[in-house]
Design a protein around this motif. Sequence first.
Motif, PDB file in Angstrom:
ATOM      1  N   TYR A 130      24.248  51.318  70.293  1.00  0.00           N
ATOM      2  CA  TYR A 130      25.117  50.865  71.378  1.00  0.00           C
ATOM      3  C   TYR A 130      24.319  50.683  72.665  1.00  0.00           C
ATOM      4  N   HIS A 131      23.468  51.662  72.991  1.00  0.00           N
ATOM      5  CA  HIS A 131      22.657  51.568  74.210  1.00  0.00           C
ATOM      6  C   HIS A 131      21.694  50.386  74.135  1.00  0.00           C
ATOM      7  N   ALA A 132      21.077  50.192  72.971  1.00  0.00           N
ATOM      8  CA  ALA A 132      20.162  49.055  72.816  1.00  0.00           C
ATOM      9  C   ALA A 132      20.910  47.725  72.939  1.00  0.00           C
ATOM     10  N   TYR A 133      22.107  47.696  72.369  1.00  0.00           N
ATOM     11  CA  TYR A 133      22.924  46.480  72.387  1.00  0.00           C
ATOM     12  C   TYR A 133      23.274  46.083  73.817  1.00  0.00           C
ATOM     13  N   LYS A 134      23.558  47.055  74.670  1.00  0.00           N
ATOM     14  CA  LYS A 134      23.867  46.771  76.068  1.00  0.00           C
ATOM     15  C   LYS A 134      22.687  46.119  76.782  1.00  0.00           C
ATOM     16  N   LEU A 135      21.478  46.364  76.276  1.00  0.00           N
ATOM     17  CA  LEU A 135      20.282  45.780  76.879  1.00  0.00           C
ATOM     18  C   LEU A 135      19.836  44.527  76.133  1.00  0.00           C
ATOM     19  N   GLY A 136      20.719  44.010  75.278  1.00  0.00           N
ATOM     20  CA  GLY A 136      20.439  42.755  74.605  1.00  0.00           C
ATOM     21  C   GLY A 136      19.611  42.865  73.351  1.00  0.00           C
ATOM     22  N   LYS A 137      19.477  44.079  72.800  1.00  0.00           N
ATOM     23  CA  LYS A 137      18.671  44.279  71.604  1.00  0.00           C
ATOM     24  C   LYS A 137      19.571  44.661  70.426  1.00  0.00           C
ATOM     25  N   LYS A 138      19.411  43.923  69.330  1.00  0.00           N
ATOM     26  CA  LYS A 138      20.204  44.178  68.133  1.00  0.00           C
ATOM     27  C   LYS A 138      19.332  43.923  66.913  1.00  0.00           C
ATOM     28  N   ASP A 139      19.436  44.772  65.925  1.00  0.00           N
ATOM     29  CA  ASP A 139      18.693  44.615  64.691  1.00  0.00           C
ATOM     30  C   ASP A 139      19.698  44.457  63.549  1.00  0.00           C
ATOM     31  N   GLU A 140      19.613  43.371  62.809  1.00  0.00           N
ATOM     32  CA  GLU A 140      20.614  43.094  61.781  1.00  0.00           C
ATOM     33  C   GLU A 140      20.573  44.113  60.649  1.00  0.00           C
ATOM     34  N   GLU A 141      19.390  44.620  60.327  1.00  0.00           N
ATOM     35  CA  GLU A 141      19.322  45.637  59.275  1.00  0.00           C
ATOM     36  C   GLU A 141      20.060  46.898  59.697  1.00  0.00           C
ATOM     37  N   VAL A 142      19.864  47.302  60.937  1.00  0.00           N
ATOM     38  CA  VAL A 142      20.575  48.469  61.459  1.00  0.00           C
ATOM     39  C   VAL A 142      22.074  48.215  61.471  1.00  0.00           C
ATOM     40  N   MET A 143      22.465  47.027  61.955  1.00  0.00           N
ATOM     41  CA  MET A 143      23.886  46.706  62.033  1.00  0.00           C
ATOM     42  C   MET A 143      24.515  46.663  60.645  1.00  0.00           C
ATOM     43  N   ASP A 144      23.823  46.028  59.701  1.00  0.00           N
ATOM     44  CA  ASP A 144      24.347  45.965  58.336  1.00  0.00           C
ATOM     45  C   ASP A 144      24.523  47.362  57.750  1.00  0.00           C
ATOM     46  N   TRP A 145      23.628  48.273  58.140  1.00  0.00           N
ATOM     47  CA  TRP A 145      23.671  49.603  57.541  1.00  0.00           C
ATOM     48  C   TRP A 145      24.875  50.411  58.013  1.00  0.00           C
ATOM     49  N   PHE A 146      25.409  50.112  59.191  1.00  0.00           N
ATOM     50  CA  PHE A 146      26.648  50.790  59.589  1.00  0.00           C
ATOM     51  C   PHE A 146      27.741  50.520  58.565  1.00  0.00           C
ATOM     52  N   TYR A 147      27.815  49.295  58.116  1.00  0.00           N
ATOM     53  CA  TYR A 147      28.837  48.936  57.131  1.00  0.00           C
ATOM     54  C   TYR A 147      28.498  49.521  55.756  1.00  0.00           C
ATOM     55  N   LYS A 148      27.238  49.406  55.366  1.00  0.00           N
ATOM     56  CA  LYS A 148      26.814  49.976  54.088  1.00  0.00           C
ATOM     57  C   LYS A 148      27.018  51.484  54.084  1.00  0.00           C
ATOM     58  N   GLY A 149      26.649  52.127  55.181  1.00  0.00           N
ATOM     59  CA  GLY A 149      26.789  53.577  55.272  1.00  0.00           C
ATOM     60  C   GLY A 149      28.236  54.030  55.246  1.00  0.00           C
ATOM     61  N   MET A 150      29.100  53.308  55.940  1.00  0.00           N
ATOM     62  CA  MET A 150      30.515  53.692  55.948  1.00  0.00           C
ATOM     63  C   MET A 150      31.164  53.444  54.585  1.00  0.00           C
ATOM     64  N   ARG A 151      30.697  52.419  53.868  1.00  0.00           N
ATOM     65  CA  ARG A 151      31.188  52.253  52.496  1.00  0.00           C
ATOM     66  C   ARG A 151      30.708  53.411  51.626  1.00  0.00           C
ATOM     67  N   ALA A 152      29.486  53.873  51.889  1.00  0.00           N
ATOM     68  CA  ALA A 152      28.973  55.022  51.132  1.00  0.00           C
ATOM     69  C   ALA A 152      29.788  56.281  51.430  1.00  0.00           C
ATOM     70  N   VAL A 153      30.171  56.451  52.692  1.00  0.00           N
ATOM     71  CA  VAL A 153      31.011  57.592  53.065  1.00  0.00           C
ATOM     72  C   VAL A 153      32.325  57.566  52.284  1.00  0.00           C
ATOM     73  N   GLY A 154      32.854  56.380  52.076  1.00  0.00           N
ATOM     74  CA  GLY A 154      34.121  56.234  51.366  1.00  0.00           C
ATOM     75  C   GLY A 154      33.987  56.166  49.857  1.00  0.00           C
ATOM     76  N   GLY A 155      32.762  56.219  49.351  1.00  0.00           N
ATOM     77  CA  GLY A 155      32.537  56.072  47.913  1.00  0.00           C
ATOM     78  C   GLY A 155      32.317  57.384  47.194  1.00  0.00           C
ATOM     79  N   THR A 156      32.077  57.274  45.893  1.00  0.00           N
ATOM     80  CA  THR A 156      31.824  58.430  45.035  1.00  0.00           C
ATOM     81  C   THR A 156      30.384  58.356  44.537  1.00  0.00           C
ATOM     82  N   HIS A 157      29.643  59.457  44.700  1.00  0.00           N
ATOM     83  CA  HIS A 157      28.229  59.472  44.342  1.00  0.00           C
ATOM     84  C   HIS A 157      27.860  60.834  43.770  1.00  0.00           C
ATOM     85  N   SER A 158      26.821  60.843  42.944  1.00  0.00           N
ATOM     86  CA  SER A 158      26.267  62.107  42.481  1.00  0.00           C
ATOM     87  C   SER A 158      25.471  62.743  43.617  1.00  0.00           C
ATOM     88  N   VAL A 159      25.132  64.009  43.462  1.00  0.00           N
ATOM     89  CA  VAL A 159      24.351  64.692  44.504  1.00  0.00           C
ATOM     90  C   VAL A 159      23.025  63.974  44.721  1.00  0.00           C
TER      91      VAL A 159
END
Length: 521
Positions: A130-159
């Motif tokens: 968020y702080h980087a974004y306010k200064l005009g910096k954004k990384d698509e891999e990082v942004m994509d991972w928010f979505y990937k990570g939140m899907r992982a939070v909602g998913g089922t996985h082994s340890v």
Amino acid sequence: MDNMFCFQCEQTACGSGCTKVGACGKQPDVANKQDKLTCKLIELAYASEGKNRDKAADEVMMEGLFSTITNVNFDGSRIDEIINAVEVQSEKFKSDSKFHFDVLWDGDADIISLRSTLLFGIRGMAAYAYHAYKLGKKDEEVMDWFYKGMRAVGGTHSVEEWLNILMEFGGVNLKCMALLDEANTSAYGQPTPVKVTTNVEKGPFIVITGHDLYDLKMLLEQTEGKGINIYTHGEMLPAHGYPELKKYKHLKGNFGTAWQNQRKEFDNIPAPILFTTNCLVPPKENYSDRIFTTDVVAFPGLKHITADENGKKDFSEIINKALELGGYTEDKNFTGINGGSVLTTGFAHDAVLGVADKIVEVIKNGGIKHIFLVGGCDGAKPGRNYYTEFVKKAPKDSLILTLACGKYRFNDLDLGDIQGIPRIIDVGQCNDAYSAIQIALALANVFKCGVNDLPLTLVLSWYEQKAVCILLTLLSLGIKNIYVGPSIPAFFSSNVLNVLVDKFSIKPTTTVEDDLKAILK
């Protein structure tokens, strides 16, 4: 609802979880709305999978995650607004999936522990992005991972799958910290070491706390020439090292110490305070009229300063408040917790690596026998004097790297230097763990060894979610034997803790004497 459940911070009730009211002051309705917001963000992550996202979706994902960090948003109505905004974005994708998630804290204890560790880490990374974004910096891999990570939070996985996801996240968070480092240094220049006073001059002044350097820059611009001095507080201290900020002559010094002391330090001061990020302690009524919030920070009844469509803010109201209150009638002398009145900061990776040859030389000639990174979040629970005593008792032939607000336990100590190298080296805010990592990697490269083979030990204090994402980054880099305290996170189940101890040699802090003996044996 009258009940809640929250165990994301170090001061959680009974060391297990807040169920009636948050130890931070968060009320049950707010806690439950934050859980609802989290579930809605998971649903947005699923709804947008495989679709083309737009700017609005990414912004609400970052803001929503950031708003659920400890000590940021205490206002249920503001959380409702974000929930509505998330639902609008989910509807835009018109997903055929009717995925619904509402089981954050239900299920097997170990799975809850692993899910929570990932979720809390993602929340911490959202603050940096968020702080980087306010200064005009954004990384698509990082942004994509928010979505990937939140899907992982909602998913089922082994340890094992959970552990792999956590390590993948740690690597992405390193990239996010690098992004914020680039954003800050490109906007404000490379930090250089500077001595900062804790004293306050007479006359009108404003205290700014939190992490947001962009807010500080705008405040400095709008107060220039108005006879108002600006003082940093808490995690804003490293701002003094940036050339484009310290060029303002009315950026005078640092007021107070770490976040948890606000109710004592802000009581009765004749000046307004600007809260910029996760640093809000519910204020006492007698000074709440002097508190101004901005960005994701919210508390019912406090005055909030919003940005226009270009991200600019009008600070005239807080400026007028400073002039009205007038400040102190004479200069005031303040000290840190150990009685010192001068703090040194600005030793980011560029400054330290600039004298790396000197450090290497002193290590080789035996002047420096060990380097300790002692830093992280400060907090209110007993036991944190451990870090003060650790630094005091560390051998005189050792350097102390530090970062984040945990440094206020000892950063006013005068420990002298080793052959011209100051023994306390403040590399910056919590996100400047990136600087510490770059320093460690550079030293390992010089000595042609792994980081774990260096005479380097990390002694970390945790409090909230940014500490979680930094720890996961360190683990993803293979760094072992990290000491963590003053208590073990409540969201680590005994089995998960055992895995971390066995796999990464995580070491809970014990006593200063025993830990130093084990480290230096």
